[in-house]
Design a protein around this motif. Structure first.
Motif, PDB file in Angstrom:
ATOM      1  N   LYS A 140      -1.571  -8.118  -7.531  1.00  0.00           N
ATOM      2  CA  LYS A 140      -2.810  -7.386  -7.838  1.00  0.00           C
ATOM      3  C   LYS A 140      -3.690  -7.254  -6.604  1.00  0.00           C
ATOM      4  CE  LYS A 140      -6.628  -7.194 -11.147  1.00  0.00           C
ATOM      5  NZ  LYS A 140      -7.264  -7.841 -12.332  1.00  0.00           N
ATOM      6  N   ASP A 141      -3.784  -8.309  -5.800  1.00  0.00           N
ATOM      7  CA  ASP A 141      -4.625  -8.255  -4.604  1.00  0.00           C
ATOM      8  C   ASP A 141      -4.055  -7.271  -3.579  1.00  0.00           C
ATOM      9  OD1 ASP A 141      -6.350 -10.161  -5.660  1.00  0.00           O
ATOM     10  OD2 ASP A 141      -5.290 -11.837  -4.728  1.00  0.00           O
ATOM     11  N   SER A 142      -2.731  -7.303  -3.388  1.00  0.00           N
ATOM     12  CA  SER A 142      -2.098  -6.369  -2.458  1.00  0.00           C
ATOM     13  C   SER A 142      -2.305  -4.931  -2.903  1.00  0.00           C
ATOM     14  CB  SER A 142      -0.601  -6.680  -2.353  1.00  0.00           C
ATOM     15  OG  SER A 142       0.069  -5.706  -1.565  1.00  0.00           O
ATOM     16  N   VAL A 143      -2.061  -4.667  -4.178  1.00  0.00           N
ATOM     17  CA  VAL A 143      -2.173  -3.306  -4.696  1.00  0.00           C
ATOM     18  C   VAL A 143      -3.616  -2.817  -4.644  1.00  0.00           C
ATOM     19  CG1 VAL A 143      -1.970  -1.915  -6.785  1.00  0.00           C
ATOM     20  CG2 VAL A 143      -0.104  -3.427  -6.110  1.00  0.00           C
ATOM     21  N   ASN A 144      -4.559  -3.658  -5.011  1.00  0.00           N
ATOM     22  CA  ASN A 144      -5.963  -3.243  -4.955  1.00  0.00           C
ATOM     23  C   ASN A 144      -6.397  -2.938  -3.528  1.00  0.00           C
ATOM     24  OD1 ASN A 144      -6.530  -3.331  -7.702  1.00  0.00           O
ATOM     25  ND2 ASN A 144      -7.143  -5.466  -7.666  1.00  0.00           N
ATOM     26  N   GLY A 145      -5.891  -3.733  -2.573  1.00  0.00           N
ATOM     27  CA  GLY A 145      -6.218  -3.475  -1.175  1.00  0.00           C
ATOM     28  C   GLY A 145      -5.647  -2.157  -0.691  1.00  0.00           C
ATOM     29  N   MET A 146      -4.393  -1.890  -1.028  1.00  0.00           N
ATOM     30  CA  MET A 146      -3.783  -0.617  -0.627  1.00  0.00           C
ATOM     31  C   MET A 146      -4.452   0.563  -1.317  1.00  0.00           C
ATOM     32  SD  MET A 146       0.297  -1.457  -0.146  1.00  0.00           S
ATOM     33  CE  MET A 146       0.546  -2.385  -1.672  1.00  0.00           C
ATOM     34  N   ASN A 147      -4.831   0.379  -2.580  1.00  0.00           N
ATOM     35  CA  ASN A 147      -5.518   1.452  -3.293  1.00  0.00           C
ATOM     36  C   ASN A 147      -6.837   1.823  -2.602  1.00  0.00           C
ATOM     37  OD1 ASN A 147      -6.182   3.263  -5.550  1.00  0.00           O
ATOM     38  ND2 ASN A 147      -7.686   1.708  -6.080  1.00  0.00           N
ATOM     39  N   LYS A 148      -7.521   0.828  -2.068  1.00  0.00           N
ATOM     40  CA  LYS A 148      -8.776   1.106  -1.351  1.00  0.00           C
ATOM     41  C   LYS A 148      -8.503   1.956  -0.111  1.00  0.00           C
ATOM     42  CE  LYS A 148     -12.831  -1.171   0.629  1.00  0.00           C
ATOM     43  NZ  LYS A 148     -13.502  -2.480   0.894  1.00  0.00           N
ATOM     44  N   VAL A 149      -7.421   1.625   0.615  1.00  0.00           N
ATOM     45  CA  VAL A 149      -7.058   2.415   1.795  1.00  0.00           C
ATOM     46  C   VAL A 149      -6.697   3.844   1.382  1.00  0.00           C
ATOM     47  CG1 VAL A 149      -5.402   2.666   3.681  1.00  0.00           C
ATOM     48  CG2 VAL A 149      -6.277   0.397   3.090  1.00  0.00           C
ATOM     49  N   ILE A 150      -5.912   3.970   0.322  1.00  0.00           N
ATOM     50  CA  ILE A 150      -5.512   5.295  -0.163  1.00  0.00           C
ATOM     51  C   ILE A 150      -6.725   6.109  -0.591  1.00  0.00           C
ATOM     52  CG2 ILE A 150      -4.274   6.501  -2.007  1.00  0.00           C
ATOM     53  CD1 ILE A 150      -2.237   4.133  -1.931  1.00  0.00           C
ATOM     54  N   SER A 151      -7.670   5.466  -1.245  1.00  0.00           N
ATOM     55  CA  SER A 151      -8.875   6.166  -1.711  1.00  0.00           C
ATOM     56  C   SER A 151      -9.667   6.746  -0.552  1.00  0.00           C
ATOM     57  CB  SER A 151      -9.763   5.208  -2.520  1.00  0.00           C
ATOM     58  OG  SER A 151      -9.096   4.766  -3.677  1.00  0.00           O
ATOM     59  N   ASN A 152      -9.633   6.054   0.585  1.00  0.00           N
ATOM     60  CA  ASN A 152     -10.391   6.495   1.761  1.00  0.00           C
ATOM     61  C   ASN A 152      -9.562   7.347   2.723  1.00  0.00           C
ATOM     62  OD1 ASN A 152     -12.794   5.134   1.023  1.00  0.00           O
ATOM     63  ND2 ASN A 152     -11.959   3.197   1.786  1.00  0.00           N
ATOM     64  N   LEU A 153      -8.345   7.693   2.314  1.00  0.00           N
ATOM     65  CA  LEU A 153      -7.448   8.449   3.188  1.00  0.00           C
ATOM     66  C   LEU A 153      -7.903   9.897   3.323  1.00  0.00           C
ATOM     67  CD1 LEU A 153      -4.800   8.259   4.809  1.00  0.00           C
ATOM     68  CD2 LEU A 153      -3.577   8.837   2.690  1.00  0.00           C
ATOM     69  N   GLN A 154      -8.061  10.342   4.572  1.00  0.00           N
ATOM     70  CA  GLN A 154      -8.468  11.706   4.885  1.00  0.00           C
ATOM     71  C   GLN A 154      -7.535  12.264   5.960  1.00  0.00           C
ATOM     72  OE1 GLN A 154     -10.930  13.130   3.176  1.00  0.00           O
ATOM     73  NE2 GLN A 154     -11.480  11.229   2.084  1.00  0.00           N
ATOM     74  N   LEU A 155      -7.639  13.560   6.223  1.00  0.00           N
ATOM     75  CA  LEU A 155      -6.834  14.155   7.285  1.00  0.00           C
ATOM     76  C   LEU A 155      -7.116  13.482   8.628  1.00  0.00           C
ATOM     77  CD1 LEU A 155      -7.087  17.950   6.375  1.00  0.00           C
ATOM     78  CD2 LEU A 155      -5.083  16.473   6.108  1.00  0.00           C
ATOM     79  N   SER A 156      -8.359  13.054   8.821  1.00  0.00           N
ATOM     80  CA  SER A 156      -8.766  12.479  10.100  1.00  0.00           C
ATOM     81  C   SER A 156      -8.177  11.099  10.362  1.00  0.00           C
ATOM     82  CB  SER A 156     -10.292  12.392  10.168  1.00  0.00           C
ATOM     83  OG  SER A 156     -10.800  11.604   9.091  1.00  0.00           O
ATOM     84  N   ASN A 157      -7.819  10.353   9.306  1.00  0.00           N
ATOM     85  CA  ASN A 157      -7.242   9.019   9.524  1.00  0.00           C
ATOM     86  C   ASN A 157      -5.818   8.922   8.993  1.00  0.00           C
ATOM     87  OD1 ASN A 157      -7.688   8.909   6.762  1.00  0.00           O
ATOM     88  ND2 ASN A 157      -9.173   7.244   6.835  1.00  0.00           N
ATOM     89  N   GLY A 212      -1.678   9.182   8.966  1.00  0.00           N
ATOM     90  CA  GLY A 212      -0.605   8.916   9.904  1.00  0.00           C
ATOM     91  C   GLY A 212      -0.582   7.535  10.500  1.00  0.00           C
ATOM     92  N   LYS A 213      -1.320   6.597   9.897  1.00  0.00           N
ATOM     93  CA  LYS A 213      -1.407   5.252  10.467  1.00  0.00           C
ATOM     94  C   LYS A 213      -0.527   4.249   9.728  1.00  0.00           C
ATOM     95  CE  LYS A 213      -6.039   5.883  12.380  1.00  0.00           C
ATOM     96  NZ  LYS A 213      -7.429   5.363  12.436  1.00  0.00           N
ATOM     97  N   PHE A 214      -0.205   3.168  10.427  1.00  0.00           N
ATOM     98  CA  PHE A 214       0.525   2.018   9.892  1.00  0.00           C
ATOM     99  C   PHE A 214      -0.537   0.978   9.563  1.00  0.00           C
ATOM    100  CE2 PHE A 214       4.160  -1.170  11.181  1.00  0.00           C
ATOM    101  CZ  PHE A 214       4.189  -1.659   9.887  1.00  0.00           C
ATOM    102  N   MET A 215      -0.774   0.758   8.277  1.00  0.00           N
ATOM    103  CA  MET A 215      -1.864  -0.093   7.826  1.00  0.00           C
ATOM    104  C   MET A 215      -1.336  -1.278   7.023  1.00  0.00           C
ATOM    105  SD  MET A 215      -4.461   1.699   8.941  1.00  0.00           S
ATOM    106  CE  MET A 215      -5.910   1.065   8.073  1.00  0.00           C
ATOM    107  N   ASP A 216      -2.105  -2.372   7.020  1.00  0.00           N
ATOM    108  CA  ASP A 216      -1.759  -3.442   6.102  1.00  0.00           C
ATOM    109  C   ASP A 216      -2.641  -3.347   4.864  1.00  0.00           C
ATOM    110  OD1 ASP A 216      -4.229  -4.706   6.580  1.00  0.00           O
ATOM    111  OD2 ASP A 216      -3.368  -6.298   7.814  1.00  0.00           O
ATOM    112  N   TRP A 217      -2.368  -4.221   3.904  1.00  0.00           N
ATOM    113  CA  TRP A 217      -3.047  -4.134   2.607  1.00  0.00           C
ATOM    114  C   TRP A 217      -4.536  -4.441   2.677  1.00  0.00           C
ATOM    115  CZ3 TRP A 217      -5.092  -8.533   0.063  1.00  0.00           C
ATOM    116  CH2 TRP A 217      -4.863  -9.753   0.719  1.00  0.00           C
ATOM    117  N   THR A 218      -4.983  -5.039   3.781  1.00  0.00           N
ATOM    118  CA  THR A 218      -6.412  -5.348   3.939  1.00  0.00           C
ATOM    119  C   THR A 218      -7.178  -4.222   4.619  1.00  0.00           C
ATOM    120  OG1 THR A 218      -6.189  -6.416   6.116  1.00  0.00           O
ATOM    121  CG2 THR A 218      -5.831  -7.797   4.147  1.00  0.00           C
ATOM    122  N   GLY A 219      -6.447  -3.186   5.066  1.00  0.00           N
ATOM    123  CA  GLY A 219      -7.095  -2.069   5.739  1.00  0.00           C
ATOM    124  C   GLY A 219      -7.072  -2.165   7.243  1.00  0.00           C
TER     125      GLY A 219
END
Length: 217
Positions: A186-203, A205-212
């Protein structure tokens, strides 16, 4: 209502994504190799549809793609993969490197016509070269090659207005990660969901971890 298609959702992180997005009120499409016995995936309450998919079965891929010919997919998450224990290198490469793009490329038009236009792929920091050679070990090298394919493909997706990210989900307490893994699904998925929610064209193409945090290639 936004829609998500999760490739490899029968257990672990994929199952966690399905549970989170159902809770958020999304229309969830989830794939499993065993449609007649989906386990916990089959008892999730909410707007969820299950689809049969073995990611190395061309007929399965084509059948899934045909279901979405006239549907949009706001977010496509490719989670399916193997560690490769007792498997030969060709089989692991087929599943961990070739299959994600075989599947996504068949569905990319449905992402392109959606409102959110997002793709997320799960990899591992074990595939990070960090300026050095390809990591040793079959799993790590397969993830390095997956990362390479993503970096080659990302510009083509970006031209279509598709934002994407490739994730290290952390060392997660799953069948693959093992019982001693310190991170809950749950913690991993919630962290990735936060990154996905903030995903824009400007950011994109990156290699991210679950904490952002960004992971070096």
């Amino acid at each position: 209502m936004p829609s998500v298609l999760i490739i490899g959702a029968s257990r672990g992180i994929g199952l966690g994504f399905a549970e989170v997005y159902v809770t958020l009120g999304w229309k969830v499409h989830a794939t499993t190799r065993t449609i007649n016995n989906p386990g916990k995936l089959g008892i999730i309450a909410g707007d969820i549809s299950l689809h049969e998919l073995d990611v190395i079965n061309a007929d399965h891929i084509n059948n899934l793609a045909s279901k979405f010919e006239k549907q949009s997919i706001d977010l496509l998450i490719h989670n399916a993969g193997v560690y490769g224990t007792n498997m030969n290198s060709e089989a692991v490469i087929n599943i961990n490197v070739e299959a994600p793009f075989n599947v996504i490329n068949k569905l990319i038009r449905s992402v392109e016509v959606s409102d959110q236009k997002k793709v997320a792929i799960l990899t591992s920091k074990m595939g990070s070269r960090n300026g050095g050679p390809t990591p040793s070990g079959l799993y790590g090298s397969s993830k390095a090659f997956l990362n390479d394919r993503y970096r080659e493909t990302h510009p083509k997706w970006l031209e279509k207005g598709i934002k994407s990210v490739i994730f290290h989900p952390g060392w997660v307490n799953t069948d693959m990660g093992g019982a001693s893994a310190p991170i809950k699904v749950k913690d991993s998925v919630n962290g990735m969901n936060k990154v996905i929610s903030n995903l824009q064209l400007s950011n994109s193409g990156k290699f991210m971890d679950w904490t952002g945090n960004e992971v070096p290639w």
